[in-house]
Design an enzyme around this catalytic site. Sequence first.
Site, PDB file in Angstrom:
ATOM      1  N   ASP A 191       0.862  -1.181   0.000  1.00 64.90           N
ATOM      2  CA  ASP A 191       0.000   0.000   0.000  1.00 64.90           C
ATOM      3  C   ASP A 191       0.899   1.231   0.000  1.00 64.90           C
ATOM      4  O   ASP A 191       2.134   1.110  -0.043  1.00 64.90           O
ATOM      5  CB  ASP A 191      -0.951  -0.008   1.213  1.00 64.90           C
ATOM      6  CG  ASP A 191      -2.296   0.620   0.855  1.00 64.90           C
ATOM      7  OD1 ASP A 191      -2.288   1.777   0.414  1.00 64.90           O
ATOM      8  OD2 ASP A 191      -3.340  -0.044   0.995  1.00 64.90           O
ATOM      9  N   HIS A 264      -2.931   3.068  -4.663  1.00 60.88           N
ATOM     10  CA  HIS A 264      -2.283   2.658  -3.412  1.00 60.88           C
ATOM     11  C   HIS A 264      -0.872   2.130  -3.704  1.00 60.88           C
ATOM     12  O   HIS A 264      -0.471   1.085  -3.188  1.00 60.88           O
ATOM     13  CB  HIS A 264      -3.130   1.609  -2.681  1.00 60.88           C
ATOM     14  CG  HIS A 264      -4.371   2.192  -2.060  1.00 60.88           C
ATOM     15  ND1 HIS A 264      -4.325   3.099  -1.018  1.00 60.88           N
ATOM     16  CD2 HIS A 264      -5.687   2.025  -2.333  1.00 60.88           C
ATOM     17  CE1 HIS A 264      -5.570   3.447  -0.670  1.00 60.88           C
ATOM     18  NE2 HIS A 264      -6.408   2.825  -1.459  1.00 60.88           N
ATOM     19  N   ASP A 326      -8.831  -0.663  -5.992  1.00 56.48           N
ATOM     20  CA  ASP A 326      -9.698   0.316  -5.330  1.00 56.48           C
ATOM     21  C   ASP A 326      -9.038   1.692  -5.297  1.00 56.48           C
ATOM     22  O   ASP A 326      -7.826   1.827  -5.446  1.00 56.48           O
ATOM     23  CB  ASP A 326      -9.990  -0.121  -3.883  1.00 56.48           C
ATOM     24  CG  ASP A 326      -8.722  -0.285  -3.070  1.00 56.48           C
ATOM     25  OD1 ASP A 326      -7.730  -0.809  -3.626  1.00 56.48           O
ATOM     26  OD2 ASP A 326      -8.697   0.126  -1.904  1.00 56.48           O
ATOM     27  N   GLU A 327      -9.852   2.695  -5.107  1.00 55.10           N
ATOM     28  CA  GLU A 327      -9.426   4.054  -4.770  1.00 55.10           C
ATOM     29  C   GLU A 327      -8.219   4.518  -5.596  1.00 55.10           C
ATOM     30  O   GLU A 327      -7.175   4.851  -5.044  1.00 55.10           O
ATOM     31  CB  GLU A 327      -9.109   4.138  -3.267  1.00 55.10           C
ATOM     32  CG  GLU A 327     -10.319   3.831  -2.405  1.00 55.10           C
ATOM     33  CD  GLU A 327     -10.064   3.947  -0.912  1.00 55.10           C
ATOM     34  OE1 GLU A 327     -10.927   4.472  -0.200  1.00 55.10           O
ATOM     35  OE2 GLU A 327      -8.993   3.498  -0.442  1.00 55.10           O
ATOM     36  N   TYR A 418     -16.094  -4.368   8.321  1.00 51.77           N
ATOM     37  CA  TYR A 418     -14.877  -3.608   8.573  1.00 51.77           C
ATOM     38  C   TYR A 418     -14.597  -3.571  10.075  1.00 51.77           C
ATOM     39  O   TYR A 418     -15.217  -2.829  10.824  1.00 51.77           O
ATOM     40  CB  TYR A 418     -14.998  -2.203   7.947  1.00 51.77           C
ATOM     41  CG  TYR A 418     -14.497  -2.203   6.518  1.00 51.77           C
ATOM     42  CD1 TYR A 418     -14.792  -3.264   5.673  1.00 51.77           C
ATOM     43  CD2 TYR A 418     -13.695  -1.184   6.013  1.00 51.77           C
ATOM     44  CE1 TYR A 418     -14.313  -3.309   4.367  1.00 51.77           C
ATOM     45  CE2 TYR A 418     -13.214  -1.211   4.709  1.00 51.77           C
ATOM     46  CZ  TYR A 418     -13.529  -2.286   3.896  1.00 51.77           C
ATOM     47  OH  TYR A 418     -13.052  -2.329   2.605  1.00 51.77           O
TER      48      TYR A 418
HETATM   49  C1  ACM Z   1     -10.786  -0.456   0.786  1.00 50.28           C
HETATM   50  O1  ACM Z   1     -11.215  -0.397   1.943  1.00 50.28           O
HETATM   51  N1  ACM Z   1     -10.185   0.610   0.245  1.00 50.28           N
HETATM   52  C2  ACM Z   1     -10.922  -1.640  -0.048  1.00 50.28           C
END
Ligand code: ACM
Length: 748
Positions: A191, A264, A326-327, A418
């Site tokens: 990350d 990331h 993601d993101e 989460y």
């Molecule tokens: C995430 O929580 N960005 C997959």
Amino acid sequence: MSKYSFLIVIHFNVCLLMMSHSVVVGQIKPEAYIIPKPTEIFYTGGFCTLDHIAYQHDSVLFSPYTDVLFESMNKYLPVNKKSAASDINLGFKVSSDMMSESYELYIYNDKIIISAADKIGIQYALTSLEQVVRFNNGKLPVIVIKDSPKFRYRGLHLDVSRHFFSKDDVKKYLDYMAYYKYNNFHWHLTDDQGWRLEIKKYPKLQESAARRKETLVGHYNDEPHKFDGLNYGGYYTQEDVREIVAYAAARNINVIPEIEMPGHAQAALAAYPELGCEDKKYEVATKWGVFEDVFCPTDQTFAFLEDVIDEVITLFPGKYIHIGGDECPKDAWKRSPFCQDLIKKNKLKDEHELQSYFITRMEKYINSKGKQIIGWDEILEGGLAPNATVMSWRGIEGGLAAAKENHDVIMTPGTHCYFDHYQSESPDEPLAIGGYTPLEKVYRWNPVPQDLEKEKHRYILGGQANLWSEYIKTYSGVEYMVYARGMAMSEALWTQADDYSDFLKRFVKHNVYWKSNGVNIANHIYDLKPKIKAGNAKPVSVSFSLPGNAGIKHSIDGVETKMVTSGEDIVISQSGKHTFQAVDGDEKGKPLNIIFDLHLATKAILTMAEEPAKQYYGNGPGSIINGVTGSNEKYGGTEWLGFDGKNCTGFLDFGKKVEVGEIQFRFFKGEGQWIYLPKKVEIYTSEDGKTYTSFQIRNDVTSEGKIGKVNLALGKIKTRYLKFEITNFGKIPEGAQGGRSQTLVICR
Ligand code: ACM
């Protein structure tokens, strides 16, 4: 690990007229105390008389882990052996008619028989047996168990980038997973804040990408940001990885490595800046969030990633490689002439299709090596790669869409899965990212979305709980966040039993066991979660639901009133500090203080134009007027309400004309969690409750820290009807965290 968009929270103090155990007989039938609860369990009466367990060692069916289980069982059986320790009394039957993972366990008076199709079923049977032995202190009830999992994918995730956990910590995590029949370990290895996997071809990933110069102190939402000034890092050698993968395999756990791309990726760019789109110096991130510096889709980047994958494949024998997805902000790609040219050349519509091109190209490579990819649900944007499995995290919509397209799905929505979220509303909880995901919510989760047609259910492979580690620095912190909720999740994935009070009976035993072994496990079952009712023309009332025989002590400003029973409505007729505490024999919960500040609207009828978002529903719209202020620090509890992309519009009927002096609103701001202040607050009055006229408007909502306040002095108007309209911020700007997502308003 973020939430959805944006959030307005309102505290509505209308006008300033501030007037202001029952005993249940304990369970007689024996209990096996197994978590996750077996599918079928029959108590046939009586107890087993075995004083030891002996078996024929079978190297095909057993592993070092099953040896540990046997050793543990014999510790709980009587020491004065009546029979010779070598007398075999535990037999195994391998039955090819049974499904993989399923098992049958027969505990008779004088022997135990286990049937299973394979070594996985044998391990699960022995795990169940060990729990029966341990939690009954060696006095085994005679039982028959027939067990198989509801979902074939049962995962736990661990982020080792934001904070690094040692090889031994990871092994402890795997031990925990095995004990609760999880079968997939999702290892988030790379990350922005650190690359944690040795790649021999790229030594700078170890030398520089594995370390950051310092780390953010406190919460990301606390501004200005402060840093600890301490160099931080760590990584796993390939030797470590092999050891961990073998350790997992001995527990029948598959390890899924995650190599994040194209976003990331800042740590990797710090080591190899040529993989970014811009000619600049990158550094390993020192704070949390989403960063613009992402992999550039050049041939050089693909060559790098393919080399990385080549080494990853030699380390992880499982079928899946998680490639993140993601993101990924598109800013750098928008600025890059190379990317714009690539978009044109490949006739792509935009940068989202470029992301899809990136993922599809990597998928093709990974498929050519005989492996499958998993990606977070953003990989749906711009078109899903043909064979991808989707991990649905921003809610269930991504999972639904992928299943409809006949793609496999692993559900892991932030709302339930989460474990970096708070699990208690207690103000002394260790700092967490936000949210509120208590034990019961996890327990009641079903990975299959209600709206999914039956014939698509088979695409939902199962679910997973994620532990992002921004706010978790030590393994003790991991224990605190995961060990309790992980039991609830294991039962949701294995059994879907839907009997929370039955789960709690077993949970208590397991919790005591972990605690007595020095594990920092959370126990919030005696925490009081108030159900506050307001907005229905009656006085505000509160009730609590508690397990077993527990009752509730109630006092007002330190003066005790009377014991209250679980479920009873306690009418709040007096402002002040109300203290509630669960009492169950010698066990006591933490006292809960609620300050009720009764005002004119607490007895009004409240009607909303739109309901709050399901995941931020708290105690329902009545929370806006119930006289209780939402926390200054956390938005995930029962007092803040969220409106996801919608306005918060409500109508108050006071029953007769009243004099309204002032209206006070409070809002929560947490832009890192996609929570924004409203654009506008408007108040209307009405003569007849039908036609409303605008009375006051404020479009300059600002905040001090996380809390925005708006006080509107109405000059003692006389009215029976009032309307308030809080206008949502709208779409989060592209590039900001949560950009392109829906917005959210939370109001209280
Ligand atoms: C995430 O929580 N960005 C997959």
